[in-house]
Every structure is written in structure tokens, then in C-alpha cells.
Design a protein around this motif. Structure first.
Motif, mmCIF file in Angstrom:
data_model
loop_
_atom_site.group_PDB
_atom_site.id
_atom_site.type_symbol
_atom_site.label_atom_id
_atom_site.label_comp_id
_atom_site.label_asym_id
_atom_site.label_seq_id
_atom_site.Cartn_x
_atom_site.Cartn_y
_atom_site.Cartn_z
ATOM 1 N N ARG A 93 0.827 -1.206 0.000
ATOM 2 C CA ARG A 93 0.000 0.000 0.000
ATOM 3 C C ARG A 93 0.864 1.259 0.000
ATOM 4 N NH1 ARG A 93 -2.810 -2.383 3.896
ATOM 5 N NH2 ARG A 93 -2.063 -0.986 5.535
ATOM 6 N N TYR A 94 1.879 1.279 0.866
ATOM 7 C CA TYR A 94 2.735 2.473 0.950
ATOM 8 C C TYR A 94 3.616 2.628 -0.288
ATOM 9 C CZ TYR A 94 1.219 3.677 5.613
ATOM 10 O OH TYR A 94 0.459 4.090 6.674
ATOM 11 N N LYS A 95 4.029 1.522 -0.857
ATOM 12 C CA LYS A 95 4.818 1.586 -2.087
ATOM 13 C C LYS A 95 3.952 2.178 -3.206
ATOM 14 C CE LYS A 95 7.530 -1.225 -5.273
ATOM 15 N NZ LYS A 95 8.011 -2.573 -5.606
ATOM 16 N N GLN A 96 2.706 1.718 -3.288
ATOM 17 C CA GLN A 96 1.794 2.248 -4.300
ATOM 18 C C GLN A 96 1.527 3.735 -4.067
ATOM 19 O OE1 GLN A 96 0.685 0.782 -7.140
ATOM 20 N NE2 GLN A 96 -0.020 2.851 -7.562
ATOM 21 N N ALA A 97 1.399 4.127 -2.799
ATOM 22 C CA ALA A 97 1.200 5.541 -2.470
ATOM 23 C C ALA A 97 2.389 6.364 -2.951
ATOM 24 C CB ALA A 97 1.000 5.711 -0.967
ATOM 25 N N PHE A 98 3.578 5.856 -2.729
ATOM 26 C CA PHE A 98 4.782 6.566 -3.174
ATOM 27 C C PHE A 98 4.785 6.694 -4.697
ATOM 28 C CE2 PHE A 98 9.112 6.796 -4.689
ATOM 29 C CZ PHE A 98 9.659 7.789 -3.893
ATOM 30 N N GLU A 99 4.506 5.589 -5.388
ATOM 31 C CA GLU A 99 4.500 5.601 -6.855
ATOM 32 C C GLU A 99 3.454 6.586 -7.384
ATOM 33 O OE1 GLU A 99 6.755 4.170 -8.713
ATOM 34 O OE2 GLU A 99 7.688 3.033 -7.085
ATOM 35 N N SER A 100 2.305 6.632 -6.726
ATOM 36 C CA SER A 100 1.258 7.574 -7.136
ATOM 37 C C SER A 100 1.705 9.018 -6.929
ATOM 38 C CB SER A 100 -0.029 7.302 -6.362
ATOM 39 O OG SER A 100 -0.548 6.035 -6.715
ATOM 40 N N LYS A 101 2.356 9.278 -5.803
ATOM 41 C CA LYS A 101 2.840 10.631 -5.498
ATOM 42 C C LYS A 101 3.873 11.068 -6.538
ATOM 43 C CE LYS A 101 2.954 14.069 -2.489
ATOM 44 N NZ LYS A 101 1.821 14.803 -2.018
ATOM 45 N N ALA A 106 -2.286 12.670 -5.305
ATOM 46 C CA ALA A 106 -2.353 12.616 -3.844
ATOM 47 C C ALA A 106 -3.029 11.301 -3.456
ATOM 48 C CB ALA A 106 -3.134 13.795 -3.301
ATOM 49 N N VAL A 107 -2.539 10.682 -2.391
ATOM 50 C CA VAL A 107 -3.097 9.398 -1.953
ATOM 51 C C VAL A 107 -3.605 9.557 -0.532
ATOM 52 C CG1 VAL A 107 -2.607 6.961 -1.604
ATOM 53 C CG2 VAL A 107 -1.451 8.196 -3.425
ATOM 54 N N PHE A 108 -4.839 9.121 -0.328
ATOM 55 C CA PHE A 108 -5.469 9.267 0.977
ATOM 56 C C PHE A 108 -5.725 7.904 1.606
ATOM 57 C CE2 PHE A 108 -6.418 12.980 -1.542
ATOM 58 C CZ PHE A 108 -6.101 14.010 -0.665
ATOM 59 N N SER A 109 -5.595 7.845 2.907
ATOM 60 C CA SER A 109 -5.805 6.618 3.665
ATOM 61 C C SER A 109 -7.285 6.239 3.636
ATOM 62 C CB SER A 109 -5.352 6.812 5.115
ATOM 63 O OG SER A 109 -5.783 5.733 5.907
ATOM 64 N N GLU A 110 -7.556 4.957 3.425
ATOM 65 C CA GLU A 110 -8.932 4.473 3.464
ATOM 66 C C GLU A 110 -9.493 4.561 4.881
ATOM 67 O OE1 GLU A 110 -9.093 0.509 1.906
ATOM 68 O OE2 GLU A 110 -8.232 1.107 -0.021
ATOM 69 N N ASP A 111 -8.621 4.404 5.871
ATOM 70 C CA ASP A 111 -9.056 4.396 7.273
ATOM 71 C C ASP A 111 -9.406 5.797 7.788
ATOM 72 O OD1 ASP A 111 -8.525 1.663 7.266
ATOM 73 O OD2 ASP A 111 -6.495 1.932 8.059
ATOM 74 N N THR A 112 -8.517 6.764 7.537
ATOM 75 C CA THR A 112 -8.681 8.099 8.132
ATOM 76 C C THR A 112 -9.116 9.161 7.137
ATOM 77 O OG1 THR A 112 -6.385 8.716 7.740
ATOM 78 C CG2 THR A 112 -6.879 7.584 9.831
ATOM 79 N N GLY A 113 -8.922 8.890 5.863
ATOM 80 C CA GLY A 113 -9.238 9.892 4.847
ATOM 81 C C GLY A 113 -8.172 10.958 4.703
ATOM 82 N N GLU A 114 -7.131 10.874 5.521
ATOM 83 C CA GLU A 114 -6.036 11.844 5.456
ATOM 84 C C GLU A 114 -4.996 11.386 4.432
ATOM 85 O OE1 GLU A 114 -4.436 12.373 9.349
ATOM 86 O OE2 GLU A 114 -6.362 12.971 10.210
ATOM 87 N N GLU A 115 -4.230 12.358 3.964
ATOM 88 C CA GLU A 115 -3.174 12.017 3.016
ATOM 89 C C GLU A 115 -2.175 11.083 3.693
ATOM 90 O OE1 GLU A 115 -0.296 14.030 -0.347
ATOM 91 O OE2 GLU A 115 -1.454 15.336 0.977
ATOM 92 N N MET A 116 -1.783 10.047 2.961
ATOM 93 C CA MET A 116 -0.893 9.026 3.538
ATOM 94 C C MET A 116 0.532 9.550 3.684
ATOM 95 S SD MET A 116 -2.105 5.524 1.593
ATOM 96 C CE MET A 116 -0.913 4.508 2.455
ATOM 97 N N GLU A 117 1.172 9.104 4.743
ATOM 98 C CA GLU A 117 2.608 9.350 4.876
ATOM 99 C C GLU A 117 3.300 8.493 3.827
ATOM 100 O OE1 GLU A 117 4.483 9.326 8.837
ATOM 101 O OE2 GLU A 117 2.474 8.782 9.542
ATOM 102 N N LEU A 118 4.466 8.910 3.432
ATOM 103 C CA LEU A 118 5.200 8.136 2.428
ATOM 104 C C LEU A 118 6.427 7.484 3.057
ATOM 105 C CD1 LEU A 118 4.989 10.560 -0.606
ATOM 106 C CD2 LEU A 118 3.561 8.583 -0.097
ATOM 107 N N PRO A 119 6.781 6.315 2.579
ATOM 108 C CA PRO A 119 7.971 5.651 3.115
ATOM 109 C C PRO A 119 9.231 6.369 2.647
ATOM 110 C CG PRO A 119 7.127 4.434 1.238
ATOM 111 C CD PRO A 119 6.146 5.543 1.517
ATOM 112 N N LYS A 120 10.281 6.203 3.412
ATOM 113 C CA LYS A 120 11.587 6.731 3.009
ATOM 114 C C LYS A 120 12.143 5.799 1.937
ATOM 115 C CE LYS A 120 16.182 7.837 4.651
ATOM 116 N NZ LYS A 120 17.147 7.749 5.718
ATOM 117 N N VAL A 121 12.621 6.358 0.874
ATOM 118 C CA VAL A 121 13.156 5.562 -0.226
ATOM 119 C C VAL A 121 14.624 5.914 -0.410
ATOM 120 C CG1 VAL A 121 12.972 5.035 -2.685
ATOM 121 C CG2 VAL A 121 10.911 5.501 -1.359
#
Length: 134
Positions: A93-101, A106-121
Motif C-alpha cells: 500500500r505504501y509503495k503504491q502511495a509513493f509511486e502515485s505521489k 495525492a493518496v489518501f488513507s482508506e481508514d482516516t481519509g487523510e493524506e498518507m505518509e510516504l515511506p523513506k526511499v
């Protein structure tokens, strides 16, 4: 064939030898050396154990015998597999969020509706693979 490895290195650095050719030669030497070392490793360890000490010197070298480590495998445990799969899903999920960014979305969490944090790459260096013609 008696090859001066340091001279080959200097020749490549000085432009007198192709760095690709020198790299390929070193690659072949390393593969051969590793294969040969692996063939005598057990025999060398056997001889080292006859010295009766964990650290000793012989033939101008200092040797140290180290005990093998313990390895744990959890792959046969149902609970571990469930958690492992959950972790893989989270990472995906986080990898996909990063790729989308990266694509400007913008990628939003299904749970909170807030923009997702991105992993360090981090990025590794490019590498050069050498294979001989068959």
C-alpha cells in the motif's frame, strides 16, 4: 599466465587498457578465487581446529575460528505467516502511495481519509554485470 593486478588497475586508470576489459578480468579472477576457496574451506577449518585455540598464527597469518550462528525460521508458524502477509500488504500500500505521489497524485488513507505518509526511499548504486560469451 602471470597477471599483475595492480598494473592492470593502473593501466585502466591511465587509459592504457579498457576499464571494461579490466573489470571483466577481475570479475573472472574473483569468481575463480571464490570457487577455489570454497573447495578447501572445510579442509582449512578442520586443520584450524587442530591448533586447539580459537585464535592462532600460522604461515604468517593470524586465524580466528568462530562458532557458527543460529538461524531462526518462522515460516511454518501460522501466526507468523498471518503477520508476515499483513506486513507485505501494508508495504505494498505504501509503495503504491509513493509511486502515485511520484506521478503527481495525492493518496489518501482508506481508514482516516487523510493524506498518507510516504515511506523513506533510498537508491542503491548502479551495477555492472559481466557474463562471458557462450
Amino acid at each position: 599466465m602471470n597477471l599483475d593486478l595492480e598494473q592492470l588497475t593502473q593501466d585502466a586508470l591511465d587509459g592504457n587498457e579498457s576499464p571494461l576489459k579490466a573489470f571483466a578480468i577481475f570479475n573472472d579472477i574473483l569468481k575463480t578465487a571464490k570457487k577455489c576457496q570454497d573447495e578447501i574451506k572445510d579442509l582449512a577449518l578442520e586443520e584450524a581446529l587442530t591448533h586447539g585455540a580459537k585464535t592462532f598464527d600460522s604461515d604468517g597469518y593470524i586465524f580466528e575460528v568462530r562458532n557458527g550462528g543460529r538461524r531462526w525460521s518462522y515460516k511454518d508458524l501460522e501466526e507468523w505467516n498471518a503477520h508476515s502477509q499483513a506486513l507485505k500488504n501494508c508495504e505494498a500500500r505504501y509503495k503504491q502511495a509513493f509511486e502515485s505521489k511520484v506521478k503527481g497524485l495525492a493518496v489518501f488513507s482508506e481508514d482516516t481519509g487523510e493524506e498518507m505518509e510516504l515511506p523513506k526511499v533510498t537508491y542503491s548504486k548502479d551495477s555492472l554485470i559481466v557474463k562471458a560469451f557462450k
